[in-house]
Scaffold this active site. Structure first.
Site, PDB file in Angstrom:
ATOM      1  N   LYS A  10       5.538   0.533   7.551  1.00  0.00           N
ATOM      2  CA  LYS A  10       5.412   1.772   6.791  1.00  0.00           C
ATOM      3  C   LYS A  10       6.747   2.492   6.818  1.00  0.00           C
ATOM      4  O   LYS A  10       7.299   2.769   7.884  1.00  0.00           O
ATOM      5  CB  LYS A  10       4.327   2.645   7.393  1.00  0.00           C
ATOM      6  CG  LYS A  10       4.177   3.975   6.685  1.00  0.00           C
ATOM      7  CD  LYS A  10       2.879   4.642   7.052  1.00  0.00           C
ATOM      8  CE  LYS A  10       2.051   4.892   5.812  1.00  0.00           C
ATOM      9  NZ  LYS A  10       0.728   5.365   6.070  1.00  0.00           N
TER      10      LYS A  10
ATOM     11  N   VAL B 179       3.878   1.166   2.289  1.00  0.00           N
ATOM     12  CA  VAL B 179       3.707   0.091   3.265  1.00  0.00           C
ATOM     13  C   VAL B 179       4.140  -1.235   2.645  1.00  0.00           C
ATOM     14  O   VAL B 179       3.790  -1.545   1.494  1.00  0.00           O
ATOM     15  CB  VAL B 179       2.237  -0.004   3.725  1.00  0.00           C
ATOM     16  CG1 VAL B 179       2.111  -1.000   4.861  1.00  0.00           C
ATOM     17  CG2 VAL B 179       1.727   1.354   4.154  1.00  0.00           C
TER      18      VAL B 179
ATOM     19  N   ASP C  73      -7.839  12.490   8.612  1.00  0.00           N
ATOM     20  CA  ASP C  73      -7.861  11.889   7.287  1.00  0.00           C
ATOM     21  C   ASP C  73      -8.633  10.568   7.316  1.00  0.00           C
ATOM     22  O   ASP C  73      -8.114   9.520   6.951  1.00  0.00           O
ATOM     23  CB  ASP C  73      -6.429  11.691   6.777  1.00  0.00           C
ATOM     24  CG  ASP C  73      -6.393  11.464   5.262  1.00  0.00           C
ATOM     25  OD1 ASP C  73      -7.435  11.671   4.599  1.00  0.00           O
ATOM     26  OD2 ASP C  73      -5.328  11.085   4.745  1.00  0.00           O
TER      27      ASP C  73
ATOM     28  N   GLY D 233       4.133   7.614   3.248  1.00  0.00           N
ATOM     29  CA  GLY D 233       5.057   6.529   2.964  1.00  0.00           C
ATOM     30  C   GLY D 233       4.441   5.320   2.290  1.00  0.00           C
ATOM     31  O   GLY D 233       3.243   5.261   2.020  1.00  0.00           O
TER      32      GLY D 233
ATOM     33  N   GLY E 215       0.817  -1.207   0.000  1.00  0.00           N
ATOM     34  CA  GLY E 215       0.000   0.000   0.000  1.00  0.00           C
ATOM     35  C   GLY E 215       0.848   1.253   0.000  1.00  0.00           C
ATOM     36  O   GLY E 215       2.053   1.221   0.273  1.00  0.00           O
ATOM     37  N   ARG E 216       0.197   2.322  -0.350  1.00  0.00           N
ATOM     38  CA  ARG E 216       0.838   3.628  -0.292  1.00  0.00           C
ATOM     39  C   ARG E 216      -0.120   4.561   0.397  1.00  0.00           C
ATOM     40  O   ARG E 216      -1.316   4.527   0.120  1.00  0.00           O
ATOM     41  CB  ARG E 216       1.102   4.165  -1.703  1.00  0.00           C
ATOM     42  CG  ARG E 216       2.404   3.693  -2.288  1.00  0.00           C
ATOM     43  CD  ARG E 216       2.470   4.012  -3.772  1.00  0.00           C
ATOM     44  NE  ARG E 216       3.590   3.281  -4.337  1.00  0.00           N
ATOM     45  CZ  ARG E 216       4.776   3.835  -4.563  1.00  0.00           C
ATOM     46  NH1 ARG E 216       4.971   5.110  -4.304  1.00  0.00           N
ATOM     47  NH2 ARG E 216       5.757   3.116  -5.061  1.00  0.00           N
ATOM     48  N   GLY E 217       0.382   5.349   1.296  1.00  0.00           N
ATOM     49  CA  GLY E 217      -0.538   6.252   1.991  1.00  0.00           C
ATOM     50  C   GLY E 217       0.198   7.445   2.499  1.00  0.00           C
ATOM     51  O   GLY E 217       1.324   7.716   2.080  1.00  0.00           O
TER      52      GLY E 217
END
Ligand SMILES: *[C@@H]1O[C@H](CO)[C@@H](O)[C@H](O)[C@H]1NC(C)=O
Ligand SMILES: *[C@@H]1O[C@H](CO)[C@@H](O)[C@H](O)[C@H]1NC(C)=O
Ligand SMILES: *[C@@H]1O[C@H](CO)[C@@H](O)[C@H](O)[C@H]1NC(C)=O
Ligand SMILES: *[C@@H]1O[C@H](CO)[C@@H](O)[C@H](O)[C@H]1NC(C)=O
Ligand SMILES: *[C@@H]1O[C@H](CO)[C@@H](O)[C@H](O)[C@H]1NC(C)=O
Ligand SMILES: *[C@@H]1O[C@H](CO)[C@@H](O)[C@H](O)[C@H]1NC(C)=O
Ligand SMILES: *[C@@H]1O[C@H](CO)[C@@H](O)[C@H](O)[C@H]1NC(C)=O
Length: 806
Positions: A543, A529, A635, A527, A522-524
């Protein structure tokens, strides 16, 4: 005959070179030396020791400390000091019991820095007694002097606190010299807390705006004695009493005047070797006076306790020293037509009222202040008392002790030149709650003294290196107090009380665990993950923060705090890595990924969806409310709601904005990058103050998404994601849902439910629950933030229905 005499003379002259044995105490004509580590007195029960402690570079003080938690170079629970304000050299300094009966502390240069001024004809002995009392007795056992009579910042059980005693806080975490806060008996026989700074002094506890009897104090008994008994009952002759939260157990305790101006009772949790706060005078750190200097406003910041800031139009008088406060950037005219006012919501400045005017209007109050040349502003509040109710106006000649008390429903009007009002009006919000500077409330129910000492000292070191020692810190444990006082844990708060093995990882360890960062999951925010398998076999999500350009100490302090947030609906952080430039966070791995993926690609059944709605609300309610104050997520979106193996939701990424952005002074820039399109509350767009209601708004959108299966982001970009209805109504998910409901009302039709419900559910859903979710969602997404419910109320709304069904 001559030999012993000479010896004695030499002895007296050199201040007795003989060292005593550690347990017997010091006999007359002998001494303890700073150089020999064995020169330590220990109480018969082994709980306390006394000896020289390093307090700085080549600086030593003679002190008494607790042996548990173990006293080492990094931390030590010191309860008394002979010479806190005048440390001695690390070579040649001694504590000597002179033949005359005087106990003296001599610096290497033979200067007497401290003495008991006792005289005795018979031989004397100095012993550290059980209870931590250092006592000097003559041969008949009479007490000549005892350390209990001159406490420093700590009161031990059974140590009487008298008219002549004062507990004076330390200067700072690493500096034991006398600070600005004191506990003492005032002349009216009342036990008080006083701020005594270089510029001004004032009493702030009991609350100065209350009469003594209103604060539950009695002024009549002038014996002025207070004592903490061995079971945890503190009682004072002014009728002030409290019981420690662990009252009844015989554990080591100490009452300490902490350096943030609060007074706390600590109990030793012997299994864990930790000091736990078992009582404190007040929960609000900004209640202590003096912390921020003139004109400034104290703001509560969970991790570091509090933070100072300047009101609009004012700047820091000395950029390195908050104790000097703020100074105006402008010059005020005495001409009443040339001044204007800025409204600072919920701000209070205490004291220095020119006068008090009841029953005046805001305009009158402005006029009164304008006419007074040295009025700096005024407090305007509505007070509902028995008699008389009404508005009260308090013009102030000095702005001191500014803060924002919780539930304080009054405003402060700051006087500024009229021409600058529109200009400063925009910056009024800067002193409001910002997502960047407050985020995480430490939920540590147990106060780990040793731990805090280390990290705080570390932080102080780095802070002072850049010349900004503004961190007056002590981790506050309100939650702990609330929890222990209120034993019944609400059904909404299902805590993981077990402490997980939160720890530090090395970079190489994590590199290995992620197979050189090969599997991206994942990307969030901030950074990428990666999936990892830790050496103990646990599967983790790691992360890797990009851009986390902050110092290790600061990072550690924050990560530690985030790591302590424990709730079944919050993602668990297992540890972190801060190696060189690398900053990584290690989380539990969530088998089923994020809610976003699930809504997109899988068929979540209704029961699961409702469970996700409820769990997410619980997690957020915990962040916002369980702990009194504001922990904003900022968020909330389906990407940040992860699902475990049983599809239980866990909110992730809380506190991250803080990790990445704290210290970024440019709040406006920060505001823009917070949140995600489609989920952002109107406050962000209109640059209004950010409160916990921004999360409520985003949560409302997530609810609508759970019900409809439609992403607000997609709808925003592509206006005609649905075939029906007019184009304007399709602009947002909220408008789209409302549109369908409205047409239903007109036609008295029921089809709107079928129209908005996610078609993937194939009509299988609980209609009552669905209506409940939609109703809750629509309340959450109201434009007016004050009209939105709190997350706690949302949980109740959802639960009410759940229970109703059963
Ligand atoms: C502690 O603070 C005092 C007063 O500000 C200062 O004189 C002293 O040098 C400090 N001591 C240490 C060890 O930093
Ligand atoms: C002390 O407190 C108790 C209980 O709070 C109260 O009943 C009593 O009247 C108080 N005594 C004085 C002298 O105020
Ligand atoms: C004051 O307090 C002491 C200790 O509690 C008590 O013995 C004494 O009787 C009190 N005196 C008065 C006048 O109440
Ligand atoms: C605490 O001590 C005071 C004074 O000795 C006593 O009056 C009071 O009853 C005690 N409280 C409890 C709960 O034992
Ligand atoms: C105050 O200012 C107004 C307008 O700026 C001016 O007309 C008036 O003369 C001034 N009054 C005094 C006392 O200076
Ligand atoms: C304030 O005004 C109300 C109504 O006008 C009056 O009843 C009250 O006595 C006034 N209070 C004071 C302190 O003047
Ligand atoms: C300051 O801004 C607020 C809203 O942000 C507005 O209501 C108020 O009228 C403004 N005050 C002045 C004096 O411009």
């Amino acid at each position: 005959m001559a030999k012993p005499l000479i010896l004695i003379i030499i002895c007296l002259f050199l201040c007795c070179p003989l060292s005593s044995s550690s347990s017997d105490g010091v006999w007359a004509s002998s001494s303890l030396s700073v150089e020999s580590a064995g020169d330590v007195l220990t109480s018969p029960d082994g709980i306390f020791s006394a000896g020289f402690r390093p307090v700085g570079l080549n600086a030593y003080s003679f002190a008494i400390w607790f042996n548990k938690p173990s006293c080492n170079a990094i931390s030590c629970t010191i309860v008394w000091m002979a010479n806190r304000d005048q440390p001695v050299n690390g070579k040649g300094s001694r504590l000597c019991l002179q033949k005359s009966g005087n106990l003296v502390l001599k610096d290497a240069g033979h200067i007497i820095v401290w003495e008991t001024k006792t005289i005795s004809v018979s031989p004397t002995q100095l012993k550290l007694e059980n209870g931590g009392n250092l006592v000097l007795r003559d041969s008949r056992g009479r007490k000549l002097w005892q350390s209990y009579d001159s406490p420093t910042d700590t009161l031990l059980p059974l140590q009487p606190f008298t008219e002549n005693s004062r507990l004076i806080s330390s200067k700072s975490q690493g500096n034991y010299s006398s600070g600005y806060y004191q506990l003492y008996f005032d002349t009216d026989n009342v036990l008080c807390l006083l701020y005594k700074g270089p510029e001004f002094s004032s009493v702030y506890w009991p609350s100065p705006w209350l009469l003594r009897w209103e604060a539950g104090r009695s002024t009549f008994n002038n014996s002025k004695i207070a004592v903490l008994d061995s079971l945890g009952n503190f009682s004072s002759t002014d009728n002030f009493t409290f019981l420690s939260s662990d009252y009844g157990s015989r554990v080591p305790r100490m009452l300490k005047m902490d350096l943030d101006g609060n007074i706390r009772l600590y109990s030793l949790n012997e299994n864990e070797e930790k000091w736990v706060v078992s009582w404190q005078a007040f929960p609000q750190p900004c209640m202590a006076h003096g912390c921020c200097g003139p004109n400034s406003i104290c703001i509560y910041v969970p991790n570091s306790g509090r933070k100072c800031s300047c009101p609009p139009g004012y700047i820091m008088a000395d950029p390195t020293d908050w104790s000097l406060g703020c100074q105006p950037e402008f010059k005020l005219s005495c001409n009443e037509t040339e001044v204007g006012y800025l409204k600072l919501r919920h701000v209070e400045y205490y004291g220095y009222d020119y006068n008090m005017y009841p029953n005046v209007t805001l305009e009158d109050c402005k006029r009164i202040c304008s006419e007074l040349c040295d009025c700096k502003g005024f407090q305007f509040r509505f007070i509902k008392a028995h008699e008389p109710d009404g508005t009260y106006c308090y013009p102030k000649t000095q702005l001191l002790n500014g803060h924002r008390p919780p539930n304080f429903n009054a405003d402060f009007y700051l006087k500024v030149p009229k021409a600058t009002v529109p200009f400063y009006n925009n910056s009024v919000q800067d002193i409001k709650l910002q997502c960047s500077n407050k985020l995480v409330q430490p939920l540590e129910r147990h106060y780990s003294k040793r731990h805090v000492n280390e990290s705080v000292r570390f932080a102080l070191w780095s802070a002072s290196a850049v010349g900004a020692v503004e961190i007056l810190t002590i981790v506050l444990v309100w939650c702990f107090l609330i929890r222990t006082r209120d034993d019944k844990i609400s059904p909404m708060a299902r805590y993981h009380l077990v402490t997980t093995g939160f720890r530090k990882f090395s970079y190489s360890e994590l590199k290995k665990a992620t197979n050189s960062f090969s599997e991206e999951i994942g990307r969030g925010a901030g950074g990428i993950v990666y999936k990892a398998t830790l050496s103990d076999g646990r599967v983790a999500a790691i992360k890797r923060l990009v851009d986390a350009n902050k110092g290790e100490a600061e990072f550690l302090a924050e990560v530690n705090t985030i790591g302590k947030l424990n709730h079944m609906n919050l993602i668990d952080m297992w540890g972190y890595c801060a190696d060189g430039k690398h900053r990584l966070l290690v989380y539990e791995y969530m088998e089923h990924g994020s809610l976003a993926e699930n809504l997109c690609f899988k068929a979540l059944d209704w029961k699961t969806r409702f469970g996700i709605a409820l769990g997410t609300a619980r997690g957020l309610a915990y962040l916002h409310e369980e702990c009194l104050e504001w922990v904003l997520h900022c968020d909330i979106k389906p990407q940040n709601i992860l699902l475990d193996s049983k599809y239980q939701p866990k909110v992730s990424d809380f506190g991250l904005s803080w990790l990445l952005n704290r210290g970024d002074i440019n709040y406006s820039k920060f505001s823009r990058i917070r949140g995600t399109r489609g989920y952002m509350a109107p406050e962000w767009v209109f640059n209004l103050p950010i409160t916990s209601k921004v999360d409520v708004y985003s949560y409302g959108i997530v609810l609508l998404e759970l019900v409809t299966g439609r992403s607000p982001a997609a709808m925003g970009i592509n206006g005609s994601s649905d075939g029906s209805g007019s184009k304007t109504e399709q602009r947002t998910l909220v408008a789209w849902v409302k549109g369908h409901m409205a047409t239903a009302e007109e036609n008295i039709g029921e089809t709107w439910k079928q129209e908005i419900i996610d078609p993937k559910l194939k009509g299988e859903y609980d209609e009552g629950e669905m209506l409940n979710l939609v109703a809750a969602a629509l309340r959450c997404v109201q434009e007016d933030r004050d009209a939105r419910p709190t997350m706690g109320e949302v949980v109740e709304m959802l639960l009410r229905h759940e229970c109703h069904c059963c």
